[in-house]
Motif scaffolding. Structure first.
Motif, PDB file in Angstrom:
ATOM      1  N   LEU A  40       1.074  -1.274   0.041  1.00  0.00           N
ATOM      2  CA  LEU A  40      -0.044   0.075  -0.399  1.00  0.00           C
ATOM      3  C   LEU A  40       0.579   1.289   0.096  1.00  0.00           C
ATOM      4  O   LEU A  40       0.486   2.053  -0.963  1.00  0.00           O
ATOM      5  CB  LEU A  40      -0.832  -0.119   1.380  1.00  0.00           C
ATOM      6  N   VAL A  41       2.066   1.115   0.909  1.00  0.00           N
ATOM      7  CA  VAL A  41       2.867   1.997   0.872  1.00  0.00           C
ATOM      8  C   VAL A  41       3.263   2.617  -0.612  1.00  0.00           C
ATOM      9  O   VAL A  41       4.118   4.004  -1.223  1.00  0.00           O
ATOM     10  CB  VAL A  41       4.012   2.008   2.084  1.00  0.00           C
ATOM     11  N   LEU A  42       3.924   1.696  -1.013  1.00  0.00           N
ATOM     12  CA  LEU A  42       4.588   1.835  -2.519  1.00  0.00           C
ATOM     13  C   LEU A  42       3.807   1.882  -3.777  1.00  0.00           C
ATOM     14  O   LEU A  42       4.468   2.792  -4.917  1.00  0.00           O
ATOM     15  CB  LEU A  42       5.559   0.185  -2.731  1.00  0.00           C
ATOM     16  N   LEU A  43       2.789   1.217  -3.066  1.00  0.00           N
ATOM     17  CA  LEU A  43       1.959   2.019  -4.658  1.00  0.00           C
ATOM     18  C   LEU A  43       1.399   3.387  -4.914  1.00  0.00           C
ATOM     19  O   LEU A  43       1.851   2.977  -6.556  1.00  0.00           O
ATOM     20  CB  LEU A  43       0.193   1.179  -3.803  1.00  0.00           C
ATOM     21  N   VAL A  44       1.971   4.240  -4.309  1.00  0.00           N
ATOM     22  CA  VAL A  44       1.430   5.362  -4.775  1.00  0.00           C
ATOM     23  C   VAL A  44       2.524   5.706  -5.574  1.00  0.00           C
ATOM     24  O   VAL A  44       2.620   6.462  -6.715  1.00  0.00           O
ATOM     25  CB  VAL A  44       1.422   6.198  -3.493  1.00  0.00           C
ATOM     26  N   PRO A  45       4.244   6.051  -4.987  1.00  0.00           N
ATOM     27  CA  PRO A  45       4.969   5.751  -6.265  1.00  0.00           C
ATOM     28  C   PRO A  45       4.932   5.271  -6.715  1.00  0.00           C
ATOM     29  O   PRO A  45       6.058   5.974  -7.923  1.00  0.00           O
ATOM     30  CB  PRO A  45       6.215   6.158  -5.120  1.00  0.00           C
ATOM     31  N   LEU A  46       4.583   3.891  -7.562  1.00  0.00           N
ATOM     32  CA  LEU A  46       5.011   3.800  -8.178  1.00  0.00           C
ATOM     33  C   LEU A  46       3.921   3.762  -9.226  1.00  0.00           C
ATOM     34  O   LEU A  46       4.115   4.150 -11.000  1.00  0.00           O
ATOM     35  CB  LEU A  46       4.713   1.662  -8.333  1.00  0.00           C
ATOM     36  N   VAL A  47       2.824   4.488  -8.830  1.00  0.00           N
ATOM     37  CA  VAL A  47       1.578   4.479 -10.071  1.00  0.00           C
ATOM     38  C   VAL A  47       2.155   5.864 -10.054  1.00  0.00           C
ATOM     39  O   VAL A  47       2.356   6.589 -11.637  1.00  0.00           O
ATOM     40  CB  VAL A  47       0.151   4.827  -9.460  1.00  0.00           C
ATOM     41  N   ALA A  48       2.174   6.794  -9.979  1.00  0.00           N
ATOM     42  CA  ALA A  48       3.198   8.747  -9.920  1.00  0.00           C
ATOM     43  C   ALA A  48       4.305   8.125 -11.194  1.00  0.00           C
ATOM     44  O   ALA A  48       4.318   8.590 -12.190  1.00  0.00           O
ATOM     45  CB  ALA A  48       3.394   8.605  -8.878  1.00  0.00           C
ATOM     46  N   GLY A  49       5.306   7.055 -10.851  1.00  0.00           N
ATOM     47  CA  GLY A  49       5.809   7.158 -11.499  1.00  0.00           C
ATOM     48  C   GLY A  49       6.076   6.867 -12.923  1.00  0.00           C
ATOM     49  O   GLY A  49       6.229   7.074 -14.016  1.00  0.00           O
ATOM     50  N   VAL A  50       4.705   5.511 -12.962  1.00  0.00           N
ATOM     51  CA  VAL A  50       4.339   5.342 -14.193  1.00  0.00           C
ATOM     52  C   VAL A  50       4.137   6.433 -15.581  1.00  0.00           C
ATOM     53  O   VAL A  50       3.888   6.613 -16.033  1.00  0.00           O
ATOM     54  CB  VAL A  50       4.028   3.722 -13.308  1.00  0.00           C
ATOM     55  N   VAL A  51       3.189   6.987 -14.649  1.00  0.00           N
ATOM     56  CA  VAL A  51       2.161   7.597 -14.836  1.00  0.00           C
ATOM     57  C   VAL A  51       2.867   9.286 -15.276  1.00  0.00           C
ATOM     58  O   VAL A  51       3.173   9.725 -16.599  1.00  0.00           O
ATOM     59  CB  VAL A  51       1.737   8.912 -13.870  1.00  0.00           C
ATOM     60  N   LEU A  52       4.053   9.879 -14.263  1.00  0.00           N
ATOM     61  CA  LEU A  52       5.020  10.674 -14.936  1.00  0.00           C
ATOM     62  C   LEU A  52       6.471  10.354 -15.840  1.00  0.00           C
ATOM     63  O   LEU A  52       6.325  10.717 -16.619  1.00  0.00           O
ATOM     64  CB  LEU A  52       5.974  10.427 -14.112  1.00  0.00           C
ATOM     65  N   ALA A  53       6.048   9.035 -16.248  1.00  0.00           N
ATOM     66  CA  ALA A  53       7.179   8.634 -16.780  1.00  0.00           C
ATOM     67  C   ALA A  53       6.736   8.620 -18.627  1.00  0.00           C
ATOM     68  O   ALA A  53       7.825   8.664 -19.742  1.00  0.00           O
ATOM     69  CB  ALA A  53       8.098   6.839 -16.901  1.00  0.00           C
ATOM     70  N   THR A  54       5.895   8.676 -18.265  1.00  0.00           N
ATOM     71  CA  THR A  54       4.712   7.982 -19.565  1.00  0.00           C
ATOM     72  C   THR A  54       4.095   9.155 -20.339  1.00  0.00           C
ATOM     73  O   THR A  54       4.254   9.336 -21.826  1.00  0.00           O
ATOM     74  CB  THR A  54       3.251   7.292 -19.817  1.00  0.00           C
ATOM     75  N   LEU A  55       3.740  10.249 -19.079  1.00  0.00           N
ATOM     76  CA  LEU A  55       3.533  11.259 -19.960  1.00  0.00           C
ATOM     77  C   LEU A  55       4.299  12.591 -19.901  1.00  0.00           C
ATOM     78  O   LEU A  55       4.140  13.101 -20.329  1.00  0.00           O
ATOM     79  CB  LEU A  55       1.866  11.753 -18.960  1.00  0.00           C
ATOM     80  N   VAL A  56       5.212  12.702 -19.060  1.00  0.00           N
ATOM     81  CA  VAL A  56       6.134  13.898 -19.128  1.00  0.00           C
ATOM     82  C   VAL A  56       7.315  13.863 -19.203  1.00  0.00           C
ATOM     83  O   VAL A  56       8.479  14.299 -19.994  1.00  0.00           O
ATOM     84  CB  VAL A  56       6.223  14.492 -17.611  1.00  0.00           C
ATOM     85  N   THR A  57       7.791  12.458 -18.610  1.00  0.00           N
ATOM     86  CA  THR A  57       9.739  12.358 -19.059  1.00  0.00           C
ATOM     87  C   THR A  57      10.322  11.019 -18.862  1.00  0.00           C
ATOM     88  O   THR A  57       9.936  10.351 -17.631  1.00  0.00           O
ATOM     89  CB  THR A  57      10.905  13.650 -18.228  1.00  0.00           C
TER      90      THR A  57
END
Length: 171
Positions: A40-57
């Protein structure tokens, strides 16, 4: 010349393993409960990392790599930590042992016990486990036994409370 040979040294016992102590393990369900919390703790940074990597940089994939590395490390470490957590009831005191690299052994004399708590959060309740927390006059005492089954935790709480009362009364 005297024929005195030195006696062979006896192997040094670990200060974390007193002789004649029979240790009791905590429940293996504690491993799964800790995995749920870590997930549960790692889910937020994992999702944020995937979203940022695909959309931003694309450099944000490094966040995903770090999260996966932490998850793998936790998957290796948590079962070992749970296996290393043990407790033992002796005639005059309770021993609580934990740790792999940084080990600790807490000895709580029954006469020093003020009260004993049994606690269970939502994840622990889901897995049928509870923590037994010992309170003494010293705020530095960190005597907690995590991951006991509900029945075992209640029985241990009652036994420790009875022994603490008997020692305080001088029996």
């Amino acid at each position: 010349m005297s024929d005195s040979t030195p006696a062979s040294p006896t192997p040094a016992r670990s200060p974390f393993d007193p002789p004649g102590v029979e240790w009791t393990s905590v429940s293996p369900r504690l491993v799964r409960a800790r995995f749920v919390v870590i997930g549960l703790v790692l889910l937020v940074p994992l999702v944020a990392g995937v979203v940022l990597a695909t959309l931003v940089t694309p450099w944000c994939w490094s966040i995903v790599v770090v999260v996966v590395a932490v998850a793998l490390w936790s998957g290796w470490l948590v079962p070992r930590q749970v296996r290393a957590t043990r407790y033992a009831e002796r005639d005059d005191d309770l021993l609580v042992r934990r740790g792999i690299m940084f080990r600790s052994l807490v000895v709580v004399p029954y006469g020093r016990l003020q009260y004993v708590d049994v606690e269970a959060g939502p994840v622990a309740t889901r897995f049928g486990i509870a923590n037994v927390q010992l309170h003494t006059a010293s705020p530095a005492t960190d005597a907690a036994i995590p991951g006991l089954g509900h029945d075992d935790a209640a029985l241990l709480r009652d036994r420790l409370a009875a022994r603490g009362e008997a020692r305080l009364a001088g029996l």
